[in-house]
Design a protein around this motif. Structure first.
Motif, PDB file in Angstrom:
ATOM      1  N   SER A  26       0.859  -1.189   0.000  1.00 22.89           N
ATOM      2  CA  SER A  26       0.000   0.000   0.000  1.00 22.89           C
ATOM      3  C   SER A  26       0.892   1.235   0.000  1.00 22.89           C
ATOM      4  O   SER A  26       1.803   1.351   0.820  1.00 22.89           O
ATOM      5  CB  SER A  26      -0.928   0.014   1.220  1.00 22.89           C
ATOM      6  OG  SER A  26      -1.893  -1.016   1.135  1.00 22.89           O
ATOM      7  N   LEU A  27       0.625   2.131  -0.932  1.00 24.51           N
ATOM      8  CA  LEU A  27       1.474   3.312  -1.090  1.00 24.51           C
ATOM      9  C   LEU A  27       0.682   4.401  -1.792  1.00 24.51           C
ATOM     10  O   LEU A  27      -0.095   4.116  -2.706  1.00 24.51           O
ATOM     11  CB  LEU A  27       2.712   2.963  -1.917  1.00 24.51           C
ATOM     12  CG  LEU A  27       3.734   4.054  -2.205  1.00 24.51           C
ATOM     13  CD1 LEU A  27       4.404   4.520  -0.927  1.00 24.51           C
ATOM     14  CD2 LEU A  27       4.779   3.556  -3.203  1.00 24.51           C
ATOM     15  N   VAL A 206      11.683   1.909   1.081  1.00 25.29           N
ATOM     16  CA  VAL A 206      12.640   0.815   1.198  1.00 25.29           C
ATOM     17  C   VAL A 206      11.875  -0.504   1.132  1.00 25.29           C
ATOM     18  O   VAL A 206      11.031  -0.784   1.979  1.00 25.29           O
ATOM     19  CB  VAL A 206      13.439   0.904   2.512  1.00 25.29           C
ATOM     20  CG1 VAL A 206      14.466  -0.235   2.584  1.00 25.29           C
ATOM     21  CG2 VAL A 206      14.146   2.255   2.626  1.00 25.29           C
ATOM     22  N   MET A 207      12.174  -1.291   0.101  1.00 20.23           N
ATOM     23  CA  MET A 207      11.517  -2.583  -0.085  1.00 20.23           C
ATOM     24  C   MET A 207      12.239  -3.673   0.710  1.00 20.23           C
ATOM     25  O   MET A 207      13.456  -3.636   0.875  1.00 20.23           O
ATOM     26  CB  MET A 207      11.504  -2.962  -1.561  1.00 20.23           C
ATOM     27  CG  MET A 207      10.764  -1.994  -2.471  1.00 20.23           C
ATOM     28  SD  MET A 207       8.977  -2.091  -2.300  1.00 20.23           S
ATOM     29  CE  MET A 207       8.654  -3.692  -3.035  1.00 20.23           C
ATOM     30  N   SER A 208      11.486  -4.648   1.179  1.00 16.74           N
ATOM     31  CA  SER A 208      12.040  -5.772   1.908  1.00 16.74           C
ATOM     32  C   SER A 208      12.292  -6.930   0.959  1.00 16.74           C
ATOM     33  O   SER A 208      11.450  -7.256   0.119  1.00 16.74           O
ATOM     34  CB  SER A 208      11.072  -6.219   3.012  1.00 16.74           C
ATOM     35  OG  SER A 208      11.488  -7.430   3.588  1.00 16.74           O
ATOM     36  N   GLY A 209      13.451  -7.567   1.093  1.00 15.80           N
ATOM     37  CA  GLY A 209      13.750  -8.721   0.272  1.00 15.80           C
ATOM     38  C   GLY A 209      13.171 -10.001   0.831  1.00 15.80           C
ATOM     39  O   GLY A 209      13.211 -11.052   0.196  1.00 15.80           O
ATOM     40  N   GLY A 213       7.538  -6.920   0.563  1.00 14.39           N
ATOM     41  CA  GLY A 213       6.736  -5.858   1.164  1.00 14.39           C
ATOM     42  C   GLY A 213       7.529  -4.579   1.299  1.00 14.39           C
ATOM     43  O   GLY A 213       8.676  -4.478   0.845  1.00 14.39           O
ATOM     44  N   ILE A 214       6.923  -3.573   1.914  1.00 17.23           N
ATOM     45  CA  ILE A 214       7.601  -2.300   2.182  1.00 17.23           C
ATOM     46  C   ILE A 214       8.165  -2.344   3.597  1.00 17.23           C
ATOM     47  O   ILE A 214       7.437  -2.564   4.563  1.00 17.23           O
ATOM     48  CB  ILE A 214       6.622  -1.117   2.027  1.00 17.23           C
ATOM     49  CG1 ILE A 214       6.202  -0.972   0.563  1.00 17.23           C
ATOM     50  CG2 ILE A 214       7.269   0.180   2.519  1.00 17.23           C
ATOM     51  CD1 ILE A 214       5.161   0.096   0.323  1.00 17.23           C
ATOM     52  N   ARG A 215       9.457  -2.149   3.707  1.00 10.87           N
ATOM     53  CA  ARG A 215      10.118  -2.160   5.015  1.00 10.87           C
ATOM     54  C   ARG A 215       9.917  -0.840   5.746  1.00 10.87           C
ATOM     55  O   ARG A 215       9.629  -0.801   6.934  1.00 10.87           O
ATOM     56  CB  ARG A 215      11.607  -2.456   4.838  1.00 10.87           C
ATOM     57  CG  ARG A 215      12.372  -2.525   6.136  1.00 10.87           C
ATOM     58  CD  ARG A 215      13.812  -2.967   5.918  1.00 10.87           C
ATOM     59  NE  ARG A 215      14.524  -2.987   7.181  1.00 10.87           N
ATOM     60  CZ  ARG A 215      14.471  -3.985   8.047  1.00 10.87           C
ATOM     61  NH1 ARG A 215      13.729  -5.038   7.783  1.00 10.87           N
ATOM     62  NH2 ARG A 215      15.159  -3.935   9.174  1.00 10.87           N
TER      63      ARG A 215
END
Length: 249
Positions: A26-27, A206-209, A213-215
Motif C-alpha cells: 500500500s502506497l 525501502v523494499m524488503s527482500g 513488502g515495504i520495510r
C-alpha cells in the motif's frame, strides 16, 4: 494521484506452485512528488513498476491513478527503462518526437516540446545526429528528453542510470534533478543506490527482500538542489543504510 491499495502479485512456477513477489503493498504518491523505490535485485521493484504501467495485473488489490483503476497500459503513464530503447534508424530529434507522434500530438506541439527538452538536456547541437554517433550517456539523455516530452501524468523510471559509469550516472542524475525542479513532474523512480535515492527523492520507499513488502518509508526533507557532501544529506544516507542493515531489505 496514484494509490496502490493492498497489492499482492504472484507468478506461476514450472513446478506447479506459485511464487509471491509482492505482498500487501500500500502506497500513495501525490501529484508532483518524486518517489524513489529502493531495494536489492529480486525484491519486486520492477514488478511493482510493471503493475503501475499496466503491463502486469495484480493477483490481489488494485492500483488507482487519479481515481481510475489501472487495467492496462495508457498514455497517462510513460515508462523509461534501464536500456534507452531508441530507434537506430531515426536521428536524435526524430527519436524524441516518436512517442508524441504515435500519441497524435500535433506537429507544432511536437516541435515546441522537443526543442524545450533538447535545450534542457543540452542536446541542441546533436539534434540531427544518428544514434550510433552518441555515447551511452548521451543516448540515455535522448531517452530522458523523449520521456519528458510525452507530458504524461506520471513518469515511471526503472533504474535508468544503472548501466552507466559512475561519472556519467552522477551527471545525469543532476540533470534529472534540474529538470524536475523546473517541471515538478510526478516520478516513480526505481534504484538500488541509497545515494541516488536520497539525492532525487521527496521520499524513499525501502523494499524488503524477505517477503516483497515495504520495510519503511523515509521522507527526505532537504532543500534542492542537493549535494552529496552536505552534512544533512550524509545523515539521511546513513539513516537509510542503517535501516537496510537492520534486516534483509
Amino acid at each position: 494521484m496514484l494509490r496502490i491499495d493492498k497489492v499482492t502479485k504472484e507468478f506461476p512456477q514450472s513446478s506447479g506452485g506459485r511464487k509471491r513477489v509482492l505482498e500487501d503493498i500500500s502506497l500513495k504518491i501525490e501529484d508532483n512528488e518524486f518517489v524513489c523505490i529502493l531495494g536489492k535485485s529480486g525484491c519486486g521493484k520492477s514488478t511493482l513498476l510493471n503493475l503501475i504501467a499496466g503491463l502486469e495485473a495484480p493477483t490481489e488489490g488494485r492500483i488507482l491513478l487519479n481515481g481510475k483503476e489501472v487495467k492496462g497500459p495508457g498514455s497517462e503513464r510513460t515508462v523509461m527503462f534501464q536500456e534507452h530503447a531508441l530507434f537506430p534508424w531515426l536521428n536524435v530529434i526524430q527519436n524524441i518526437k516518436f512517442g508524441m507522434k504515435i500519441n497524435g500530438v500535433p506537429k507544432e506541439e511536437q516541435e515546441i516540446r522537443a526543442e524545450k527538452y533538447l535545450k534542457m538536456m543540452q542536446l541542441e547541437q546533436y539534434k540531427d545526429y544518428a544514434i550510433h554517433q552518441l555515447s551511452g550517456g548521451m543516448r540515455q539523455r535522448v531517452a530522458l528528453a523523449r520521456a519528458f516530452t510525452m507530458d504524461s501524468d506520471i513518469l515511471l523510471m526503472d533504474e535508468p542510470f544503472s548501466a552507466l559509469d559512475k561519472q556519467t550516472s552522477n551527471h545525469l542524475r543532476k540533470e534529472l534533478q534540474d529538470i524536475w525542479m523546473q517541471t515538478h513532474k510526478t516520478i516513480f523512480f526505481i534504484t538500488h543506490s541509497v545515494e541516488e535515492a536520497v539525492y532525487l527523492g521527496d521520499k524513499v520507499v525501502v523494499m524488503s527482500g524477505e517477503n516483497g513488502g515495504i520495510r519503511n518509508i523515509v521522507p527526505i526533507n532537504l532543500e534542492r538542489p542537493r549535494h552529496v557532501y552536505d552534512e544533512e544529506f550524509i545523515a539521511y544516507r546513513h539513516k537509510i543504510l542503517e535501516e537496510i542493515q537492520g534486516g534483509d531489505y
